[in-house]
Design an enzyme around this catalytic site. Structure first.
Site, mmCIF file in Angstrom:
data_model
loop_
_atom_site.group_PDB
_atom_site.id
_atom_site.type_symbol
_atom_site.label_atom_id
_atom_site.label_comp_id
_atom_site.label_asym_id
_atom_site.label_seq_id
_atom_site.Cartn_x
_atom_site.Cartn_y
_atom_site.Cartn_z
ATOM 1 N N ASP A 167 20.408 50.019 48.748
ATOM 2 C CA ASP A 167 19.201 49.782 47.963
ATOM 3 C C ASP A 167 17.938 50.301 48.650
ATOM 4 O O ASP A 167 17.714 50.076 49.835
ATOM 5 C CB ASP A 167 19.073 48.271 47.728
ATOM 6 C CG ASP A 167 18.091 47.942 46.628
ATOM 7 O OD1 ASP A 167 16.873 47.984 46.884
ATOM 8 O OD2 ASP A 167 18.548 47.644 45.511
ATOM 9 N N SER A 169 14.801 50.470 43.768
ATOM 10 C CA SER A 169 15.725 49.488 43.209
ATOM 11 C C SER A 169 15.576 49.436 41.688
ATOM 12 O O SER A 169 15.675 50.457 41.017
ATOM 13 C CB SER A 169 15.482 48.130 43.867
ATOM 14 O OG SER A 169 16.535 47.243 43.602
#
Length: 790
Positions: free
Chosen positions: A318, A80
């Protein structure tokens, strides 16, 4: 001068808008690596700032302790927000590009108004007018979050951007995917157009980068069971990996591939739309930007989707959904790391807010009438299951894996130290006063090597078959993996089937007859197999010699001159390692070998014979023997005798240590230590952790997207916290000074002041906070009480 390397394996956590804080931390790591490069190259001095403080520390270590320390961040893993910053840092390390151009991009573009998808922006103040009362209640009541956490001059900006965010389209991600990909491309272009320097790693030193993503639909993997024989399982975890081998010119990857990785790893659910290759294709097409190697990259990263022809439609979200702390990938990268000198390996994980959780599963204070805490409600259960719980899982398993590896290394060191006297006596008795120790030649080297390998097998007795089978199995597995890579395949099921096919074919020929050490050891057929295919043993032996050479250098008296003969031998050893190691890579083989590999299921022995012919290890051995003998003559007589005895005695060590290491050769022979960089640990200026220093933690870690003041604050504290912890890290690997605490405080104060001086003009909204920080520094580290660390 003694030499040592501090090697950093960085693991960067996710944190949504705390990406800005992590940019500050990674910028300090980059500056430390630049200072180390300049120190070793004896080139121009660093351009001030905190770099000059790190450089002063390295010079002080050399002057006071006769120790030249080099800092090498050579493994980077992230998810991320941490994945994005890890990618930028890896690009700067490998190419010598600067991270400075990214700072203004982070401060200006990591903004809700810019990130909002054009189709999601409210067209007027009446858009979703029913949300206005809710927004007014949230933001206008006395003592609300904005009033509590935002400086007065920034409150209207935050409220306006929060209003736009809340009134954006519902039930769809508010932030735009194409815009995000475009910003990432702009960032790499800014780095490329900025100042360039020399790469931050030495030539031929590898750099590994891993970022995690989540394959939303997943792909099927076949697993073997007893009953039923096979089952299908859907795998969602995805690691996007890059390895740079340090060849000239230094290059990590095409910018389009780095954008792919950054966009995929940071597709935070609900905020950004999922990523697909088609999105990136559209962005590149609009900019008329080519993507050479596109198909090869997609086959490597999305092999299952590519095989079905659906790579362009793979949906990625993600990376922190399933792997917020990608330690496992970084641990795997420890294999095959060159070790030219003593190594202090550190795993450093960057966690921006360890004391702040997102959705709390239970209220910390609420109780039922009976005094019990209430169970989580419907929405909290859902949010916790899909969001926070996977991200906030502890890293105990990863740390235990690192501790287990370190324990194996310590056991190996103890075994090697315990065996050394007996092995050296055995070598001495066998060699006597032969001319070999005075004037080694390539022919003499080959003859004595064969004799000692047979002697080691006989000395091992009944322990030899376990070693022999382990080594044989490792070669078969390496060949199977290589053949699959050459054939363009690679599922776990294919790998296991090919391994079994190879073992069966070799067994029919009697090649797997290890024999017993009490006789003559392995059969002639197996010895020939080793000579044709055992690359790993050759590399282990060379690295063992390099380790012995480094240890001898460490034992020199302080101030003793550098031995040029050792330097020449060390360079020769690592050139020889590279000669063998390149023969393990699929890219080294031509199309003829690949054709044989594609037919391996029908004729596996023909495939491995083609590999053996292409590798031609016997010719490589002759070349290495000649160069080794030549380099040995440049050593002092005592060093030459010591190294030759280690060379000939290596089979004894290998028989003892390879089973302990379960077939894995270790290149970095020292236990691993783990360090953390977070607001909780960097307390030299201000205690209280993230809550006392960061603003991006607000609004469930989206806070910095709503105010440049937030971003300036978090970026500055990222640099200060990074400098605080990196100075601790440097001092922990250096020999101790009598006045270590005073030096630590002095260096930290100088680094903090340098950072504030550098950033003050670039952070217009932080003037009052910078003045406050200066006062806190004066209170914590009075200038009058600090000695100079020079």
């Amino acid at each position: 001068m003694r030499e040592k390397e501090l090697r950093l394996a960085l693991v960067c956590y996710g944190g949504v808008s705390l990406a800005v804080y992590m940019h500050g931390v990674t910028k300090e790591i980059w500056r430390l690596a630049r200072a180390s490069r300049d120190f070793w190259s004896a080139g121009p001095a660093s351009d001030g700032g905190s770099e000059s403080i790190y450089l002063a520390m390295l010079r002080a270590c050399q002057a006071d302790h006769d120790l030249r320390l080099r800092v090498l961040p050579d493994i980077i893993a992230g998810a991320s927000a941490g994945g994005i910053n890890g990618i930028f840092l890896a690009q700067a390390i490998e190419t010598g590009e600067s991270l400075d151009p990214l700072t203004e991009l982070w401060l200006r573009c990591a903004d809700a108004d810019i990130l909002l998808d054009p189709d999601a922006r409210p067209l007027s103040r009446f858009t979703k007018f029913w949300a206005a009362p809710i927004l007014w209640l949230l933001m206008r009541r006395r003592g609300d979050t904005v009033d509590k956490t935002v400086a007065p001059e920034a409150r209207e900006e935050v409220r306006r951007k929060l209003s736009n965010f809340v009134r954006a389209r519902w039930f769809a991600p508010p932030f735009g995917g194409k815009g995000f990909s475009g910003l990432l491309l702009d960032a790499f272009d800014a780095m490329s157009a900025g100042a360039h320097g020399e790469p931050l790693l030495p030539p031929h030193h590898p750099l590994d980068l891993f970022v995690t993503a989540t394959d939303f639909a997943g792909h099927e993997e076949t697993l073997r069971l007893n009953s039923p024989p096979q089952i299908k399982e859907t795998e969602h975890r995805l690691t996007i990996a890059f390895r740079a081998r340090g060849d000239y010119p230094r290059r990590l990857a095409d910018p389009a591939e780095l954008v792919f990785a950054a966009r995929a790893t940071a597709s935070f659910p609900g905020a950004f739309p999922p990523f697909t290759v088609r999105e990136l294709d559209r962005v590149l097409s609009e900019r008329e930007r080519p993507w050479p190697g596109r198909q090869a990259f997609l086959r490597r990263i999305l092999p299952h989707h590519s095989a079905r022809g659906t790579a362009e439609d793979a949906v990625l979200i993600d990376g922190s959904v399933l792997a917020n702390a990608p330690f496992a990938q970084a641990i795997d990268a420890l294999k095959d790391r060159p070790a030219r000198r003593i190594v202090d390996r550190r795993f450093v994980y960057v966690e921006p807010a360890p004391d702040v959780a997102g959705f709390r599963l239970t209220s910390p204070v609420a109780r039922t009438e009976t005094g019990e805490r209430p169970l989580p409600g419907f929405f909290r259960t859902i949010f916790g299951a899909v969001s926070d719980i996977p991200r906030e899982q502890p890293i105990r398993d990863n740390l235990e894996a690192i501790a287990a590896r370190s324990a194996r290394i310590r056991r190996m060191q103890h075994i090697v130290d315990a065996l050394r006297p007996d092995i050296e006596r055995t070598v001495d008795r066998t060699l006597g006063r032969t001319l070999f120790l005075i004037r080694p030649t390539a022919r003499r080297l080959a003859v004595w090597r064969a004799r000692f390998q047979q002697r080691a097998a006989r000395s091992a007795g009944f322990a030899y078959p376990a070693y022999g089978y382990l080594k044989y199995s490792g070669i078969v597995e390496e060949l199977a993996d290589l053949i699959l890579a050459l054939a363009g395949e690679g599922s776990p099921l294919d790998r296991e089937e090919l391994r079994r096919t190879l073992r069966d074919a070799l067994h029919v020929r009697g090649i797997d007859n290890v024999g017993h050490g009490t006789s003559d050891g392995a059969s002639d057929a197996l010895i020939a197999f080793y000579r044709s295919h055992d690359v790993a043993f050759r590399i282990r032996r060379l690295r063992f010699l390099a380790r012995n050479l480094s240890t001898a250098g460490e034992q020199d008296s302080p101030g003793e001159a550098v031995d040029d003969g050792r330097a020449q031998m060390r360079d020769m050893l690592y050139e020889a390692i590279a000669l063998y190691a390149e023969r393990q890579l699929p890219g080294w083989f031509d199309e003829t070998v690949r054709e044989r590999a594609r037919a391996a299921r029908r004729d596996p022995l023909a495939a491995i014979e083609a590999v053996a012919e292409a590798r031609d290890l016997r010719e490589a051995d002759a070349m290495v023997d000649a160069r080794f003998a030549e380099a040995a003559m440049c050593l002092a007589p005592e060093d030459r005798r010591h190294l030759l005895k280690a060379y000939l005695g290596f089979p004894f060590y290998d028989i003892a240590t390879l089973p302990l290491l379960q077939g894995e050769g270790l290149d970095e022979y020292d236990p691993i230590k783990v360090d953390r960089i977070s607001p909780e640990d960097a307390t030299a200026i201000r205690a209280g952790g993230a809550a006392a220093t960061l603003r991006g933690i607000e609004f469930n870690s989206f806070g910095a997207f709503f105010s440049r003041a937030y971003r300036e604050n978090d970026y500055l504290w990222g640099r200060l916290h990074g400098a605080d912890r990196l100075i601790d890290l440097l001092l922990s690997t250096m020999p101790a000074w009598p006045d270590a605490d005073a030096r630590r405080a002095a260096w930290k104060r100088q680094a903090f002041e340098a950072i504030l001086d550098e950033e003050e003009a670039q952070l217009p909204l932080m003037q009052a906070e910078i003045a406050r920080i200066r006062q806190e520094i004066d209170a914590a580290m009075p200038a009058a009480n600090r000695p100079s660390p020079e």
